[in-house]
Enzyme design. Structure first.
Site, mmCIF file in Angstrom:
data_model
loop_
_atom_site.group_PDB
_atom_site.id
_atom_site.type_symbol
_atom_site.label_atom_id
_atom_site.label_comp_id
_atom_site.label_asym_id
_atom_site.label_seq_id
_atom_site.Cartn_x
_atom_site.Cartn_y
_atom_site.Cartn_z
ATOM 1 N N ASN A 32 81.100 51.986 5.037
ATOM 2 C CA ASN A 32 79.867 51.782 5.218
ATOM 3 C C ASN A 32 78.881 52.817 4.460
ATOM 4 O O ASN A 32 79.141 54.013 4.896
ATOM 5 C CB ASN A 32 79.657 51.656 6.797
ATOM 6 C CG ASN A 32 80.415 50.360 7.417
ATOM 7 O OD1 ASN A 32 80.703 49.638 6.945
ATOM 8 N ND2 ASN A 32 80.978 50.965 8.808
ATOM 9 N N VAL B 142 77.573 57.611 11.345
ATOM 10 C CA VAL B 142 78.123 58.918 11.102
ATOM 11 C C VAL B 142 77.684 59.356 9.440
ATOM 12 O O VAL B 142 78.266 58.906 8.899
ATOM 13 C CB VAL B 142 79.538 59.259 11.493
ATOM 14 C CG1 VAL B 142 79.777 60.738 11.260
ATOM 15 C CG2 VAL B 142 79.966 58.873 12.904
ATOM 16 N N HIS C 99 83.079 58.760 5.061
ATOM 17 C CA HIS C 99 84.555 58.575 5.573
ATOM 18 C C HIS C 99 84.800 57.052 5.101
ATOM 19 O O HIS C 99 84.051 56.117 4.897
ATOM 20 C CB HIS C 99 84.379 58.566 7.112
ATOM 21 C CG HIS C 99 83.470 57.768 7.876
ATOM 22 N ND1 HIS C 99 82.114 58.166 7.776
ATOM 23 C CD2 HIS C 99 83.345 56.616 8.544
ATOM 24 C CE1 HIS C 99 81.223 57.452 8.519
ATOM 25 N NE2 HIS C 99 82.164 56.376 8.942
ATOM 26 N N ILE C 100 86.372 56.847 5.019
ATOM 27 C CA ILE C 100 86.673 55.762 4.928
ATOM 28 C C ILE C 100 87.461 54.972 5.943
ATOM 29 O O ILE C 100 88.184 55.926 6.720
ATOM 30 C CB ILE C 100 87.976 55.780 3.568
ATOM 31 C CG1 ILE C 100 87.213 56.267 2.397
ATOM 32 C CG2 ILE C 100 88.745 54.422 3.346
ATOM 33 C CD1 ILE C 100 88.320 56.649 1.147
ATOM 34 N N HIS C 101 87.276 53.753 6.441
ATOM 35 C CA HIS C 101 87.880 53.081 7.353
ATOM 36 C C HIS C 101 89.170 52.362 7.020
ATOM 37 O O HIS C 101 89.163 51.754 6.072
ATOM 38 C CB HIS C 101 87.192 52.028 8.040
ATOM 39 C CG HIS C 101 85.814 52.587 8.631
ATOM 40 N ND1 HIS C 101 85.621 52.765 10.289
ATOM 41 C CD2 HIS C 101 84.576 52.734 8.286
ATOM 42 C CE1 HIS C 101 84.556 53.136 10.347
ATOM 43 N NE2 HIS C 101 83.620 53.091 9.236
HETATM 44 P P1 AMP Z 1 80.644 54.151 10.618
HETATM 45 O O1 AMP Z 1 79.918 53.477 11.603
HETATM 46 O O2 AMP Z 1 81.035 53.782 9.362
HETATM 47 O O3 AMP Z 1 79.609 55.407 10.315
HETATM 48 O O4 AMP Z 1 81.774 55.015 11.298
HETATM 49 C C1 AMP Z 1 81.784 55.951 12.256
HETATM 50 C C2 AMP Z 1 83.165 55.647 13.079
HETATM 51 O O5 AMP Z 1 83.198 56.791 13.883
HETATM 52 C C3 AMP Z 1 82.981 54.483 14.089
HETATM 53 O O6 AMP Z 1 83.967 53.475 13.886
HETATM 54 C C4 AMP Z 1 82.899 55.271 15.540
HETATM 55 O O7 AMP Z 1 83.720 54.484 16.342
HETATM 56 C C5 AMP Z 1 83.749 56.709 15.168
HETATM 57 N N1 AMP Z 1 83.504 57.696 16.045
HETATM 58 C C6 AMP Z 1 82.503 58.229 16.514
HETATM 59 N N2 AMP Z 1 82.745 58.996 17.476
HETATM 60 C C7 AMP Z 1 83.974 59.367 17.102
HETATM 61 C C8 AMP Z 1 85.002 60.574 17.920
HETATM 62 N N3 AMP Z 1 84.335 61.374 18.471
HETATM 63 N N4 AMP Z 1 85.991 60.496 17.189
HETATM 64 C C9 AMP Z 1 86.672 59.415 16.468
HETATM 65 N N5 AMP Z 1 85.900 58.463 16.047
HETATM 66 C C10 AMP Z 1 84.551 58.500 16.222
#
Ligand code: AMP
Length: 112
Positions: free
Chosen positions: A85, A94, A98-100
């Site tokens: 994203n 965030v 990062h890669i999902h």
């Molecule tokens: P994005 O929305 O693409 O920025 O992805 C951020 C991801 O971080 C989301 O899928 C959240 O569920 C995940 N996330 C947020 N806080 C944490 C945390 N403390 N530990 C692991 N994942 C998290």
């Protein structure tokens, strides 16, 4: 100020880290959107893919290589989806690249 993922990398915030090397870490997403939902995160806090530059190419390649290896290791040879994203309108919450990696169910196309 440190990003959420920097705090996880230093241990200031707890997370389930499955893999780590000198350039990245892999952790389980705290709110999984599929039975397997991993985040592949560079230790360098690049805010988004859009903020990366041409010099980041080797790092970006490494992140995809680690993503492939995590897919091999954790998706039990099944298909998986890889998502980045990029920007709030695309769902990024965030501001640290990062890669999902998602697996364990079927995925619709186009994504929402
Ligand atoms: P994005 O929305 O693409 O920025 O992805 C951020 C991801 O971080 C989301 O899928 C959240 O569920 C995940 N996330 C947020 N806080 C944490 C945390 N403390 N530990 C692991 N994942 C998290």
């Amino acid at each position: 100020m440190a990003t959420l993922f920097e705090k996880i990398a230093t241990g200031a915030i707890a997370a389930e880290i499955l893999y780590r090397d000198d350039r990245c870490m892999v952790l389980r997403d705290i709110a999984p959107k599929a039975p397997l939902h991993l985040l592949i995160v560079p230790l360098q806090p690049i805010p988004s893919l859009a903020a990366a530059n041409d010099g980041d190419g080797p790092l970006l390649g490494h992140l995809l290589t680690v993503t492939r290896k995590m897919g091999e290791q954790f998706s039990q040879k099944a298909d998986y989806r890889v998502v980045i994203n990029c920007g709030a309108a695309a769902g990024q919450t965030v501001p640290h690249l990062h890669i999902h990696l998602l697996a364990g169910r079927d995925f619709a196309w186009p994504p929402g």
